[in-house]
Structures are given as structure tokens and as C-alpha cells.
Design a protein around this motif. Structure first.
Motif, PDB file in Angstrom:
ATOM      1  N   ARG A 202       0.872  -1.185   0.193  1.00 21.48           N
ATOM      2  CA  ARG A 202      -0.231   0.085   0.147  1.00 21.48           C
ATOM      3  C   ARG A 202       0.964   1.407  -0.077  1.00 21.48           C
ATOM      4  O   ARG A 202       0.392   2.254  -0.288  1.00 21.48           O
ATOM      5  CB  ARG A 202      -1.077   0.045   1.279  1.00 21.48           C
ATOM      6  CG  ARG A 202      -0.341   0.077   2.551  1.00 21.48           C
ATOM      7  CD  ARG A 202      -1.441   0.250   3.614  1.00 21.48           C
ATOM      8  NE  ARG A 202      -2.101   1.364   3.668  1.00 21.48           N
ATOM      9  CZ  ARG A 202      -1.471   2.365   4.157  1.00 21.48           C
ATOM     10  NH1 ARG A 202      -0.326   2.588   4.590  1.00 21.48           N
ATOM     11  NH2 ARG A 202      -2.006   3.645   4.124  1.00 21.48           N
ATOM     12  N   LYS A 204       3.441   1.740  -2.111  1.00 25.60           N
ATOM     13  CA  LYS A 204       3.585   1.829  -3.408  1.00 25.60           C
ATOM     14  C   LYS A 204       5.143   2.356  -3.595  1.00 25.60           C
ATOM     15  O   LYS A 204       5.237   3.251  -4.355  1.00 25.60           O
ATOM     16  CB  LYS A 204       2.690   2.700  -4.081  1.00 25.60           C
ATOM     17  CG  LYS A 204       1.254   2.186  -4.100  1.00 25.60           C
ATOM     18  CD  LYS A 204       0.175   3.076  -4.694  1.00 25.60           C
ATOM     19  CE  LYS A 204      -1.146   2.339  -4.677  1.00 25.60           C
ATOM     20  NZ  LYS A 204      -2.235   3.051  -5.215  1.00 25.60           N
ATOM     21  N   LYS A 206       8.507   3.388  -5.201  1.00 29.65           N
ATOM     22  CA  LYS A 206       9.189   3.254  -6.487  1.00 29.65           C
ATOM     23  C   LYS A 206      10.262   2.822  -7.192  1.00 29.65           C
ATOM     24  O   LYS A 206      10.605   2.532  -7.869  1.00 29.65           O
ATOM     25  CB  LYS A 206       9.061   4.613  -7.033  1.00 29.65           C
ATOM     26  CG  LYS A 206       7.698   5.663  -6.847  1.00 29.65           C
ATOM     27  CD  LYS A 206       6.682   5.057  -7.616  1.00 29.65           C
ATOM     28  CE  LYS A 206       5.468   5.996  -7.372  1.00 29.65           C
ATOM     29  NZ  LYS A 206       4.346   5.510  -8.052  1.00 29.65           N
ATOM     30  N   LEU A 295       7.700  -3.562  -7.631  1.00 30.27           N
ATOM     31  CA  LEU A 295       6.242  -3.225  -7.967  1.00 30.27           C
ATOM     32  C   LEU A 295       6.395  -3.501  -9.650  1.00 30.27           C
ATOM     33  O   LEU A 295       5.481  -3.844 -10.335  1.00 30.27           O
ATOM     34  CB  LEU A 295       5.690  -2.385  -7.418  1.00 30.27           C
ATOM     35  CG  LEU A 295       5.437  -2.509  -5.966  1.00 30.27           C
ATOM     36  CD1 LEU A 295       4.624  -1.093  -5.467  1.00 30.27           C
ATOM     37  CD2 LEU A 295       4.661  -3.783  -5.411  1.00 30.27           C
TER      38      LEU A 295
END
Length: 384
Positions: A202, A204, A206, A295
Motif C-alpha cells: 500500500r 507503493k 517506486k 512493483l
């Protein structure tokens, strides 16, 4: 006339009556500012004739009959934007209410756009403007004021008409099955559980630094468990920005932890600090094979931005043609995977979505479909 129920026997009698109804509209008022788990304060219920507000915090209140009503397969439970309400009932009763009908989802299928608000639906379908003055009331404070009670009741009173109107429209259009399919995600108890090991997602991040991600995963998992244990918001344990900095610095002792902005000396040298340092040490000992993938290195990576953009145009055209909300057909992750993979297992390539959008999306990728402007609309051109 709205009634306030503060007596367990009265609630039991009400639920028995409502179990004879074909449907019941349901809403909740809760507090979550000071806790990890939502504190249920009020439940609103309406049948064909009755509208009641249940004081769940009343002394001696037994909510078991409510749980039986919510589990009754013969009574449709109607919500608007059901996810938070369903989560609360799952935590309280150990089961998801069933069967359910979410008017926000139904509105998306009926062409009212993405995430249509309850206010907008009531105004558009019932012709009533709601007073939202008590939206941010302290629902845990007692006694409840008459204005609070009337405000709460309005959330289920007009929902009856919204439900009937949407259901009739969708039945006439043959789209009730579309709603039922979309509702399946709300019925899965796993959708309401935050696994501590997945809490880092959650945030996120980079970066593609896998060692850092392993540390972030460990610290976020520790924070999630600590928040659950203490029943306080995760930000009250450690704020997101501090957690990201802790993962970057990876301190090995209380002194180093206390140097992180937002971390107090008392926290760093206390029980919570010791637990966080233990999680950091465990992450530091992980072999490279145990580090998570970035991610951006997950599904959908390598998708051409231009192709994703083209699929978005096709998605908008398909949504317009079928008069449904675009998000109901596909989301950004679906489009990225569709652009990057040959035929991924995503919802827009299944069931009615494949017919409405998926087949054209595959044809566009394969060069068998072109898009062109036709006045104010997008025209699909089949290429042989």
C-alpha cells in the motif's frame, strides 16, 4: 417515523419481522479515527414500512439477532458502497452478509458513472436532496441527538426507492447478472483481511532496490501487527514517511532508530522500538532469494505506454456504447497486463466483459481493429 432502538429484546423482535421481508436496506455509522478496527456505533435498517436506528453501544445490547438477519439467505441486504459496512459485519459476526445488493455497483452497470454517490442517486432517482450536515458526527458520543438519528435514518429510507428503481432498470435491460458477477468480490472474506506481509504494497515504493524492499516489507509487517495488537491506527504506531525512512536507513540499535525523523527517544528505547529493531535484523539476514520483486517488475511490466493509451480510448468507447462505467469493464492494471501479455487471466477477458470489451481489445492488439474519430464519437474499424 424513525425509531431509535436501545433495547436488545426490541432489536430481536425487529429482526424477526424484517426476516419476513424480501429485502432490507442497511447502513452503519462507525468511528475509526482512534482505532485500527472500526468501532460500530449505529446500524440503520429499513424494511417496506419500518425505519429504525439501532444504538449498538446501548447497555446490554445483543446484536446476535442482527447477525441472523444478515445471514438469512431469503432476505436481500441492500447497501450503498458496501465494502466498509461488510467489513464491520464480518469482524462482528465472522461472516459476510448474504445475499447482498450494492446500489453503487448497480449504478455503474446502469450507466451512472464510476462510484456514483448515494446523494447523487437519491437526488437523481428520488428527487430528494439530502442534508449531510452530520457526516462527520462523533457517533460514539451519547446520547445521540434527534438530528443525528434523522440523518442516519435517511441513509436507508431513500435507499429503498433507489434499489427498486435500479433493479427494475437492470432487470429490463437483462443486466442483473452483470451486477451479481461484480458483487462476488464483496462476498469473499479474504478481500477484507490485510495480511501483514502484504502491508508494504500500500506504500507503493517506486524503487527497484530489492534489499530495501525486503526491509520495507519487514517493517511494514511489524507495524501492521503492532497496530492490530494495540488496536490503534497504523499511523499512530509509525507514520508512513518515517517508516520509509527507517527502511532506507535500516538502523541497528535504539540510538540509530531515534535519529529517524518522527521517531521519539521513548519509542526507540521502548518495547515497540525493540520489536521494530528485531524486524529490521531479521530482514537484514534474508538471502537475496527472499527479497521481493519491485512493483514495476511485476505483472504488466514492459507494457507500451502508447498501447495502454490506445486501450484506454477503446475502453472509453466500449463503456459509452454499453452505457456502463469504464472501471466496471477494466482498470489500469488490467490494461497494462493486456498490453504486456498475450492473453492474461484478467476480468475483462471473461464473461460479459470479454464480449463488451475484451474481444475488441485483443483485436486492437493484433492489428485487426483500428480506431477513428467520427464526429463526437470514436468509430471502430475492422481490418481484414
Amino acid at each position: 417515523m424513525t425509531r431509535l432502538i436501545t433495547d436488545a429484546a426490541e432489536l430481536a423482535a425487529l429482526c424477526e419481522r424484517l426476516r419476513q421481508e424480501p429485502f432490507v436496506t442497511v447502513d452503519t455509522e462507525f468511528m475509526r479515527e482512534r482505532t485500527y478496527y472500526p468501532e460500530l456505533c449505529v446500524v440503520q435498517l429499513a424494511g417496506e414500512e419500518e425505519v429504525v436506528v439501532v444504538d449498538t453501544l446501548a447497555e446490554g445490547m445483543d446484536l446476535a439477532p442482527l447477525g441472523d438477519l444478515l445471514a438469512d439467505p431469503a432476505v436481500v441486504k441492500v447497501f450503498h458502497a458496501a465494502r466498509q459496512d461488510v467489513e464491520i459485519f464480518l469482524l462482528r459476526f465472522g461472516a459476510v452478509p448474504t445475499p447482498i445488493f450494492d446500489t453503487q455497483i448497480a449504478a455503474m452497470v446502469a450507466g451512472f458513472g464510476d462510484q456514483a454517490s448515494y446523494d447523487a442517486l437519491v437526488r437523481g432517482l428520488v428527487g430528494v436532496s439530502l442534508d449531510k450536515a452530520h457526516r462527520f458526527s462523533d457517533w460514539a458520543a451519547r446520547p445521540l441527538s434527534p438530528a443525528q438519528i434523522e440523518y442516519a435514518a435517511a441513509d436507508v429510507t431513500h435507499l429503498r426507492a433507489v434499489y427498486r428503481t435500479l433493479r427494475e432498470k437492470l432487470l429490463a435491460e437483462g443486466r442483473l447478472d452483470w451486477v451479481a458477477e461484480e458483487m462476488e468480490g464483496l462476498l469473499d472474506p479474504r478481500a477484507y483481511v490485510t495480511e501483514p506481509e502484504d502491508a508494504w504494497l500500500r506504500l507503493k515504493p517506486k524503487t527497484t532496490n530489492r534489499r530495501y524492499l525486503a526491509t520495507l516489507r519487514a517493517t511494514a509487517a511489524w507495524r501492521e501487527r503492532e497496530a492490530q495488537r494495540l488496536d490503534i491506527p497504523r499511523g499512530r504506531v509509525v507514520k508512513d514517511e518515517s517508516l520509509l525512512e527507517i527502511a532506507a536507513a535500516a538502523p541497528r540499535d535504539a540510538e540509530g532508530l531515534a535519529r529517524i525523523r518522527g521517531v521519539s527517544e521513548g519509542f526507540a528505547r521502548g518495547k515497540s522500538g525493540a520489536g521494530l529493531l528485531a524486524a529490521l535484523a531479521e530482514a537484514a539476514s534474508l538471502p537475496e532469494s527472499g527479497w521481493p520483486q519491485p512493483l514495476e517488475g511485476r505483472r504488466g511490466a514492459g507494457a507500451s505506454p502508447a498501447l495502454v493509451a490506445l486501450l484506454k480510448v477503446l475502453l472509453a468507447a466500449a463503456a459509452e456504447a454499453h452505457n456502463v462505467a469504464p472501471r466496471l469493464l477494466a482498470d489500469t492494471e488490467d490494461l497494462e497486463r493486456l498490453a504486456a501479455e498475450a492473453e492474461p487471466e484478467i476480468r475483462c477477458l471473461q464473461g460479459w466483459r470479454r464480449e463488451a470489451f475484451g474481444e475488441d481489445a485483443l483485436a486492437l492488439k493484433a492489428g485487426r481493429l483500428a480506431l477513428a474519430a467520427a464526429g463526437r464519437r470514436v468509430r471502430l474499424i475492422r481490418v481484414s
